[in-house]
Design a protein around this motif. Structure first.
Motif, PDB file in Angstrom:
ATOM      1  N   ALA A 287       0.767  -1.422  -0.011  1.00  0.00           N
ATOM      2  CA  ALA A 287       0.070   0.037  -0.061  1.00  0.00           C
ATOM      3  C   ALA A 287       0.946   1.248   0.156  1.00  0.00           C
ATOM      4  N   ALA A 288       2.055   1.269   0.766  1.00  0.00           N
ATOM      5  CA  ALA A 288       2.820   2.217   0.814  1.00  0.00           C
ATOM      6  C   ALA A 288       3.446   2.708  -0.572  1.00  0.00           C
ATOM      7  N   TYR A 289       3.844   1.419  -1.431  1.00  0.00           N
ATOM      8  CA  TYR A 289       4.242   1.520  -2.858  1.00  0.00           C
ATOM      9  C   TYR A 289       3.207   2.298  -3.489  1.00  0.00           C
ATOM     10  N   GLU A 290       2.173   1.905  -3.582  1.00  0.00           N
ATOM     11  CA  GLU A 290       1.084   2.263  -4.559  1.00  0.00           C
ATOM     12  C   GLU A 290       0.712   3.736  -4.236  1.00  0.00           C
ATOM     13  N   SER A 291       0.860   4.010  -3.041  1.00  0.00           N
ATOM     14  CA  SER A 291       0.504   5.280  -2.665  1.00  0.00           C
ATOM     15  C   SER A 291       1.632   6.459  -2.836  1.00  0.00           C
ATOM     16  N   GLY A 292       2.918   6.024  -3.212  1.00  0.00           N
ATOM     17  CA  GLY A 292       4.171   6.552  -3.692  1.00  0.00           C
ATOM     18  C   GLY A 292       4.920   6.874  -2.164  1.00  0.00           C
ATOM     19  N   ARG A 293       4.575   6.233  -1.215  1.00  0.00           N
ATOM     20  CA  ARG A 293       5.456   6.381  -0.093  1.00  0.00           C
ATOM     21  C   ARG A 293       6.656   5.790   0.093  1.00  0.00           C
ATOM     22  N   ALA A 294       6.762   4.893  -0.694  1.00  0.00           N
ATOM     23  CA  ALA A 294       8.144   3.962  -1.111  1.00  0.00           C
ATOM     24  C   ALA A 294       8.320   3.489  -2.549  1.00  0.00           C
ATOM     25  N   ASP A 295       9.556   3.450  -2.909  1.00  0.00           N
ATOM     26  CA  ASP A 295       9.851   3.197  -4.281  1.00  0.00           C
ATOM     27  C   ASP A 295       9.763   1.572  -4.247  1.00  0.00           C
ATOM     28  N   LEU A 296       9.722   0.990  -5.712  1.00  0.00           N
ATOM     29  CA  LEU A 296       9.860  -0.237  -5.985  1.00  0.00           C
ATOM     30  C   LEU A 296      10.819  -0.944  -5.347  1.00  0.00           C
ATOM     31  N   ALA A 297      12.352  -0.331  -5.233  1.00  0.00           N
ATOM     32  CA  ALA A 297      13.486  -1.024  -4.754  1.00  0.00           C
ATOM     33  C   ALA A 297      13.191  -1.382  -3.265  1.00  0.00           C
ATOM     34  N   ALA A 298      12.934  -0.312  -2.680  1.00  0.00           N
ATOM     35  CA  ALA A 298      12.575  -0.425  -1.298  1.00  0.00           C
ATOM     36  C   ALA A 298      11.480  -1.341  -0.618  1.00  0.00           C
ATOM     37  N   THR A 299      10.357  -1.567  -1.629  1.00  0.00           N
ATOM     38  CA  THR A 299       9.282  -2.230  -1.466  1.00  0.00           C
ATOM     39  C   THR A 299       9.608  -3.762  -1.546  1.00  0.00           C
ATOM     40  N   GLU A 300      10.338  -3.869  -2.881  1.00  0.00           N
ATOM     41  CA  GLU A 300      10.635  -5.371  -3.162  1.00  0.00           C
ATOM     42  C   GLU A 300      11.714  -5.742  -2.250  1.00  0.00           C
ATOM     43  N   GLY A 301      12.578  -4.928  -1.875  1.00  0.00           N
ATOM     44  CA  GLY A 301      13.758  -5.594  -0.679  1.00  0.00           C
ATOM     45  C   GLY A 301      13.066  -5.951   0.366  1.00  0.00           C
ATOM     46  N   PHE A 302      11.960  -5.209   0.742  1.00  0.00           N
ATOM     47  CA  PHE A 302      11.297  -5.417   2.357  1.00  0.00           C
ATOM     48  C   PHE A 302      10.704  -6.857   2.075  1.00  0.00           C
ATOM     49  N   VAL A 303       9.814  -6.882   0.964  1.00  0.00           N
ATOM     50  CA  VAL A 303       8.694  -7.780   0.683  1.00  0.00           C
ATOM     51  C   VAL A 303       9.672  -9.284   0.514  1.00  0.00           C
TER      52      VAL A 303
END
Ligand code: FAD
Ligand code: DLZ
Length: 508
Positions: A287-303
């Motif tokens: 949800a943070a990625y979709e709302s622009g609060r985190a970029d793809l690299a950060a989100t993917e790294g965490f997931v």
């Protein structure tokens, strides 16, 4: 007719189907028992945190109208093992049926299989409803051959439709943003402190010590920090998403004396007790990625940490236990240095990593892997001792996740099941990723001599002594070529320095 449902200290999943209906014929049983406090010496905050969370969970069940039987650590009627307590609870509660969730640890699962069988009562074992891959499927998938984590992770991404594009490929065209996730932290942006709670657990701590439970590390009972309820864990997750996720990926491999926690989530304690569900943690990041609060690299790294590593590690555990716990592929035999229990070493990086482990019950992944774990690997420490240390010292340590990470990923004692090569590093790695080397007693540039950083000579000693086996590993080709390019005199001085340090390992 009464059904006794056993709940373990790491099964505090309020969302489990069991709790959806209130039944007068069901009694939930939770026990604080010495079999669990004593199988290894735990950090004081781990025992405090588990008991305090169990007590809050039991209170919430009572408030929800459920029947609960709770055995406290200091109660005279407590016989201090799941089996011994079931022996008298069954007649006392006039139980005619036993139910439980699958235990996460092999040791506990075996004990409960035996205890349930001995009772002679009909019973049922249900999934704990927590992981994204059911235990039997994970075990079956890895029974013959364990895939590399990356391929397992891609599979789960496809199955759960996470970060995929319209064609079913990875969003952004790449499965993996690891290369962007290795930066050293310059101190800016500042690392926000974690949303530590301020629980006063002094009365509980008095009960624990009066019962004679031996622990390690600081209890911090007066202002206990870890989240103890689902509501607190949700707030901690929200804080991570708002404050740290955006920088998580980039600095996930960084180490710093200026921040013990950097941009890490600090969610493992809540996740492992099942106060949080992994899917809700992943969804919060998406949800943070979709709302622009985190970029793809950060989100993917965490997931990748939750969907990939956490599930992968559990699959290995259930596929390979009990044999996995005895693996020692490198025949490591040395005792852990005494300063692992005191942090009293002149190596600045290890002093910080062990020091915060003792005060917080926490060190982040790269401290565990590339500082304490790397040192134990290079020095050839006995994986049984290394396991006991990791299983005790961290608030999030439960064998299903500790063992494959320690014996496998960190010590390579599984001979390459978790990873294809040992995670070893010299001082150059530590200097590149951290700010510890400036101001350290030791010099990161020196291989030998009075102030040479022990990581350097031990790194080469490790590779030299394992050359007959590791020398055949194609991923270590460059390392061995560098070793062979060194002059004979340089190699001899380096190995002599390592021998000198190993002989005085408690004084480093
Ligand atoms: P973050 O870095 O913010 O990562 C987010 C989440 O991803 C974690 O909460 C965790 O649930 C999951 N995760 C990340 N890496 C791993 C991994 N390798 N295995 C499983 N889950 C992972 N983790 C434990 O939960 N318990 C342990 O006992 C444990 N022992 C470890 C021992 C060693 C030697 C090593 C190298 C790693 C160990 N880990 C363990 C994995 C990892 O270090 C911790 O999960 C992480 O440091 C927890 O802090 P965090 O919540 O801030 O994690
Ligand atoms: C780790 C732990 C400790 C210290 N104490 C208890 C306890 O008293 N009662 C309990 O139910 N669980 C405890 N635990 C967690 C168990 O060891 C855990 O349930 C098993 O490790 C299974 O994963």
């Amino acid at each position: 007719m009464t059904c006794l449902r056993l709940l373990l200290g790491d099964q505090l999943n309020a969302g489990h189907a069991w709790f959806g209906e209130r039944r007068d014929d069901v009694v939930y049983v939770l026990m604080e028992v010495r079999s669990e406090t004593d199988y290894v010496r735990h950090h004081a905050q781990k025992v405090l945190g588990i008991f305090a969370a169990m007590r809050r969970f039991a209170e919430a069940l009572v408030q929800g109208g459920h029947r609960v039987e709770y055995l406290r650590i200091g109660e005279p009627r407590n016989r201090h093992s799941f089996a011994a307590n079931l022996d008298w609870l069954i007649p006392e509660l006039q139980a005619t049926r036993l139910e439980r969730m699958e235990a996460d640890e092999w040791r506990v699962e075996q004990a409960l299989i035996d205890a349930f069988a001995a009772s002679g009562l009909p019973g049922r074992v249900v999934s704990a409803g927590h992981f994204l891959l059911e235990r039997d499927e994970a075990a079956a998938r890895f029974a013959r051959k364990v895939p590399r984590m990356e391929f397992f992770y891609r599979d789960l991404r496809r199955r759960h439709r996470i970060l995929l594009d319209a064609d079913g490929g990875p969003l952004g065209g790449r499965w993996n943003y690891d290369a962007e996730n290795r930066a050293k932290w310059p101190g800016d942006p500042p690392a926000p402190s974690w949303p530590w709670q301020q629980h006063d657990l002094r009365a509980l701590w008095d009960e624990i010590t009066a019962a004679g439970v031996q622990t390690l590390g600081e209890p911090s009972a007066q202002s206990f920090g870890w989240p103890l309820t689902r509501r607190e864990a949700r707030a901690w997750l929200a804080d991570f998403i708002a404050q740290r996720l955006a920088h998580f990926g980039r600095y996930q491999d960084a180490i710093s004396g200026r921040s013990a926690t950097l941009f890490h989530a600090g969610l493992s304690f809540a996740l492992n007790l099942k106060l949080l569900h992994p899917r809700e943690v992943i969804d919060a990041a998406l949800a943070a990625y979709e709302s622009g609060r985190a970029d793809l690299a950060a989100t993917e790294g965490f997931v990748r940490q939750i969907l990939g590593w956490r599930e992968f590690i559990r699959g290995i555990y259930w596929a390979r236990m009990p044999g996995y716990a005895a693996l020692n592929a490198l025949q490591a035999k040395r005792a852990l240095p005494a300063w692992f229990w005191s942090a009293d070493t002149r190596m600045a990086c290890l002093r910080a990593a062990i020091g915060q482990s003792l005060t917080l019950g926490y060190a982040h992944h790269i401290q565990r892997l590339m500082l304490t774990g790397n040192f134990a690997l290079l020095a050839g420490c006995d994986p049984d001792e290394v396991d006991r240390w990791y299983l005790g010292i961290y608030v999030d340590a439960f064998e299903w996740v500790e063992l494959p990470n320690t014996r496998g990923m960190s010590q390579f004692a599984d001979g390459g099941i978790v990873g294809s090569k040992p995670y070893s590093g010299s001082a150059a790695y530590i200097q590149r990723q951290s700010d510890h080397c400036q101001g350290c007693h030791y010099r990161h540039t020196l291989r030998h001599g009075e102030r040479a950083c022990p990581f350097n000579s031990l790194y080469w000693h490790f590779h030299a002594r394992h050359q007959p086996t590791l020398g055949r590993n194609p991923r270590l080709g460059m390392t061995y070529r560098s070793w062979e390019r060194m002059s004979v005199a340089e190699r001899a001085a380096t190995l002599a320095q390592a021998e000198h340090y190993l002989a005085r390992i408690d004084q480093l």
